[in-house]
Design a protein around this motif. Structure first.
Motif, PDB file in Angstrom:
ATOM      1  N   LEU A 180       0.833  -1.201   0.000  1.00  0.00           N
ATOM      2  CA  LEU A 180       0.000   0.000   0.000  1.00  0.00           C
ATOM      3  C   LEU A 180       0.867   1.250   0.000  1.00  0.00           C
ATOM      4  N   ARG A 181       0.569   2.160  -0.912  1.00  0.00           N
ATOM      5  CA  ARG A 181       1.293   3.431  -0.989  1.00  0.00           C
ATOM      6  C   ARG A 181       0.485   4.573  -0.370  1.00  0.00           C
ATOM      7  N   TYR A 182      -0.775   4.709  -0.781  1.00  0.00           N
ATOM      8  CA  TYR A 182      -1.645   5.765  -0.257  1.00  0.00           C
ATOM      9  C   TYR A 182      -3.009   5.165   0.084  1.00  0.00           C
ATOM     10  N   LEU A 183      -3.460   5.408   1.300  1.00  0.00           N
ATOM     11  CA  LEU A 183      -4.741   4.896   1.777  1.00  0.00           C
ATOM     12  C   LEU A 183      -5.799   5.986   1.703  1.00  0.00           C
ATOM     13  N   SER A 184      -6.923   5.679   1.075  1.00  0.00           N
ATOM     14  CA  SER A 184      -8.028   6.631   0.971  1.00  0.00           C
ATOM     15  C   SER A 184      -8.832   6.644   2.258  1.00  0.00           C
ATOM     16  N   LEU A 185      -9.144   7.839   2.749  1.00  0.00           N
ATOM     17  CA  LEU A 185     -10.034   7.996   3.903  1.00  0.00           C
ATOM     18  C   LEU A 185     -11.325   8.649   3.421  1.00  0.00           C
ATOM     19  N   ASP A 186     -12.443   8.024   3.780  1.00  0.00           N
ATOM     20  CA  ASP A 186     -13.737   8.476   3.282  1.00  0.00           C
ATOM     21  C   ASP A 186     -14.787   8.323   4.365  1.00  0.00           C
ATOM     22  N   ALA A 187     -15.802   9.184   4.324  1.00  0.00           N
ATOM     23  CA  ALA A 187     -16.900   9.073   5.282  1.00  0.00           C
ATOM     24  C   ALA A 187     -17.563   7.706   5.209  1.00  0.00           C
ATOM     25  N   GLY A 218     -10.735  -0.603   3.577  1.00  0.00           N
ATOM     26  CA  GLY A 218     -10.449   0.651   2.905  1.00  0.00           C
ATOM     27  C   GLY A 218      -9.664   0.401   1.639  1.00  0.00           C
ATOM     28  N   GLY A 219      -9.799   1.320   0.710  1.00  0.00           N
ATOM     29  CA  GLY A 219      -9.107   1.191  -0.559  1.00  0.00           C
ATOM     30  C   GLY A 219      -7.932   2.139  -0.649  1.00  0.00           C
ATOM     31  N   GLY A 220      -7.089   1.876  -1.617  1.00  0.00           N
ATOM     32  CA  GLY A 220      -5.953   2.757  -1.785  1.00  0.00           C
ATOM     33  C   GLY A 220      -5.181   2.461  -3.051  1.00  0.00           C
ATOM     34  N   ILE A 221      -4.157   3.254  -3.250  1.00  0.00           N
ATOM     35  CA  ILE A 221      -3.236   3.059  -4.360  1.00  0.00           C
ATOM     36  C   ILE A 221      -2.068   2.215  -3.859  1.00  0.00           C
ATOM     37  N   ALA A 222      -1.801   1.124  -4.580  1.00  0.00           N
ATOM     38  CA  ALA A 222      -0.790   0.177  -4.134  1.00  0.00           C
ATOM     39  C   ALA A 222       0.116  -0.217  -5.292  1.00  0.00           C
ATOM     40  N   SER A 256       2.275  -7.293 -13.048  1.00  0.00           N
ATOM     41  CA  SER A 256       3.706  -7.538 -12.836  1.00  0.00           C
ATOM     42  C   SER A 256       4.218  -6.641 -11.724  1.00  0.00           C
ATOM     43  N   PRO A 257       5.310  -7.030 -11.067  1.00  0.00           N
ATOM     44  CA  PRO A 257       5.910  -6.164 -10.054  1.00  0.00           C
ATOM     45  C   PRO A 257       6.167  -4.763 -10.607  1.00  0.00           C
ATOM     46  N   GLY A 258       5.832  -3.765  -9.811  1.00  0.00           N
ATOM     47  CA  GLY A 258       5.985  -2.381 -10.229  1.00  0.00           C
ATOM     48  C   GLY A 258       4.709  -1.758 -10.747  1.00  0.00           C
ATOM     49  N   ASP A 259       3.710  -2.581 -11.121  1.00  0.00           N
ATOM     50  CA  ASP A 259       2.427  -2.021 -11.565  1.00  0.00           C
ATOM     51  C   ASP A 259       1.767  -1.262 -10.422  1.00  0.00           C
ATOM     52  N   ILE A 260       1.066  -0.192 -10.773  1.00  0.00           N
ATOM     53  CA  ILE A 260       0.323   0.601  -9.799  1.00  0.00           C
ATOM     54  C   ILE A 260      -1.160   0.282  -9.974  1.00  0.00           C
ATOM     55  N   VAL A 261      -1.832  -0.039  -8.865  1.00  0.00           N
ATOM     56  CA  VAL A 261      -3.232  -0.448  -8.931  1.00  0.00           C
ATOM     57  C   VAL A 261      -4.038   0.257  -7.853  1.00  0.00           C
ATOM     58  N   PHE A 262      -5.361   0.294  -8.074  1.00  0.00           N
ATOM     59  CA  PHE A 262      -6.286   0.660  -7.005  1.00  0.00           C
ATOM     60  C   PHE A 262      -6.927  -0.622  -6.517  1.00  0.00           C
ATOM     61  N   ALA A 263      -7.000  -0.796  -5.196  1.00  0.00           N
ATOM     62  CA  ALA A 263      -7.558  -2.025  -4.649  1.00  0.00           C
ATOM     63  C   ALA A 263      -8.073  -1.786  -3.231  1.00  0.00           C
ATOM     64  N   ASP A 264      -8.983  -2.644  -2.820  1.00  0.00           N
ATOM     65  CA  ASP A 264      -9.457  -2.652  -1.438  1.00  0.00           C
ATOM     66  C   ASP A 264      -8.473  -3.501  -0.639  1.00  0.00           C
ATOM     67  N   ILE A 315      -3.854   8.906   3.546  1.00  0.00           N
ATOM     68  CA  ILE A 315      -2.668   8.597   4.354  1.00  0.00           C
ATOM     69  C   ILE A 315      -1.539   8.162   3.430  1.00  0.00           C
ATOM     70  N   ARG A 316      -0.386   8.784   3.569  1.00  0.00           N
ATOM     71  CA  ARG A 316       0.810   8.325   2.862  1.00  0.00           C
ATOM     72  C   ARG A 316       1.416   7.196   3.677  1.00  0.00           C
ATOM     73  N   VAL A 317       1.291   5.976   3.176  1.00  0.00           N
ATOM     74  CA  VAL A 317       1.787   4.787   3.888  1.00  0.00           C
ATOM     75  C   VAL A 317       3.230   4.514   3.520  1.00  0.00           C
ATOM     76  N   GLN A 318       3.507   4.501   2.210  1.00  0.00           N
ATOM     77  CA  GLN A 318       4.865   4.291   1.689  1.00  0.00           C
ATOM     78  C   GLN A 318       5.124   5.362   0.645  1.00  0.00           C
ATOM     79  N   ALA A 319       6.257   6.007   0.709  1.00  0.00           N
ATOM     80  CA  ALA A 319       6.589   7.029  -0.267  1.00  0.00           C
ATOM     81  C   ALA A 319       6.829   6.408  -1.638  1.00  0.00           C
TER      82      ALA A 319
END
Length: 335
Positions: free
Chosen positions: A43-50, A73-77, A88-96, A331-335
């Motif tokens: 996980l790179r960035y975690l979305s916070l939502d109501a 919660g979902g985020g960019i990973a 493949s390794p290195g791909d950027i995805v949105f996922a729960d 939330i920035r989880v991993q830069a």
């Protein structure tokens, strides 16, 4: 992979009143091994939502969050290992992914994202927030040039984009937000024509002054008393896009609910429609093309509220429910 610990935030108890820090606990788990058809994500960035709070009440458009499980919660990973064709390794995805450093997720639940900077835009204007604003306003609210559009929670992640798109489409835009600073920001920075501070009291009168010709489209993020104030000011054949009900998520909702339902809906021949952004994902590419064009031209400003550290997610969600944020909180989880 040098890391061996997977930090996880659990919802240890479902709140019966307001959400508090005591309802969460951070633990150290193990990094999962992806099965066939899955990808291991960091996980790179975690979305916070109501909506995170709404999931604690029970099943909605998704399963409820249960006590003593990883908070949903979902985020960019980033894909770090894959047993799934097409990833493949290195791909950027949105996922729960849930509130944790690592998650193994089936490929069918992954959305591959473009590699762009800043990556945070993939959660805000080009993510669920931006797409919710786009589809909810244009496909459900269906504003026409010259009409008056009112949006509640206007300083939030969705509302701030709704108002700007409405302005792009030639509408008069009124935002409802909490606090003078937020209202000033809406009019001075984002181009709203007027803003109403619901914390001032007298929302009905303030709204009538801000929208003297009535309301043609109301984008509702809060429900409750604000929806009640808007209903009698809707013009005949107005449209209400029901996106959320923040006023009912945390703590005790209004005892009587919005009065005027269904009476005013009938008399004014209103269309009141709920929607979920996933309903429109087959049109995502066209929406993103518009959003990217508006951002590039400066017609759509992006406001993000980025907080460092997975450990700060509980406090950040509690603050979001109290209206601390402007724009998209994450939330920035991993830069």
């Amino acid at each position: 992979m040098s890391e061996t610990i997977n930090r996880q935030i659990l919802l240890v108890e479902k709140p019966t009143g307001k959400l508090g820090a005591e309802h969460f606990r951070m633990v150290n788990g193990s990094i999962p091994e992806p099965k066939d058809g899955e990808a291991l994500l960091r996980l790179r960035y975690l979305s916070l939502d109501a909506a995170n709070r709404a999931w604690m009440h029970g099943a909605t458009y998704r399963a409820a969050v249960e006590a003593n499980t990883v908070m949903s919660g979902g985020g960019i990973a980033e894909v770090v290992a894959s047993k799934a064709p097409g990833f493949s390794p290195g791909d950027i995805v949105f996922a729960d992914t849930g509130w944790q450093d690592y998650a193994a997720v089936p490929a069918k639940h992954l959305t591959k994202m473009p590699k762009l900077e800043p990556m945070t835009h993939l959660l805000s204007v080009y993510g669920i927030a931006g797409l919710t604003a786009y589809f909810g306003l244009l496909h459900v609210g269906k504003p026409r040039e010259g009409e008056t559009v009112v949006v509640s929670a206007a300083a939030g992640s969705v509302g701030s984009i709704v108002g700007q798109i409405a302005r792009i489409k030639g509408c008069r835009v009124v935002g409802i937000a909490g606090g003078k600073d937020k209202c000033h920001w809406l009019t001075s920075e984002l181009g709203f024509d007027a803003a109403v501070d619901y914390k001032d009291g007298g929302t009905y009168k303030a709204l009538r002054s801000a929208a003297p010709d009535g309301i043609d489209v109301y984008f509702d993020n809060v429900g409750g008393d604000i929806l009640e104030a808007c209903l009698p000011q809707m013009n005949n054949r107005g449209r209400i896009a029901c996106c959320g009900a923040i006023s009912q998520y945390d703590g005790v909702p209004s005892a009587h609910g919005p009065r005027g339902v269904p009476g005013l809906i009938v008399v004014k021949r209103l269309i009141m429609q709920g929607f979920i952004v996933m309903d429109f994902m087959d049109q995502r590419d066209a929406a993103l093309a518009d959003l990217q064009s508006w951002v590039a031209s400066g017609r759509l400003k992006v406001q993000e509220d980025v907080i460092d550290g997975l450990e700060n997610a509980p406090a950040a969600l509690i603050g979001l429910l109290a209206g601390e944020n402007r724009g998209k909180r994450m939330i920035r989880v991993q830069a």
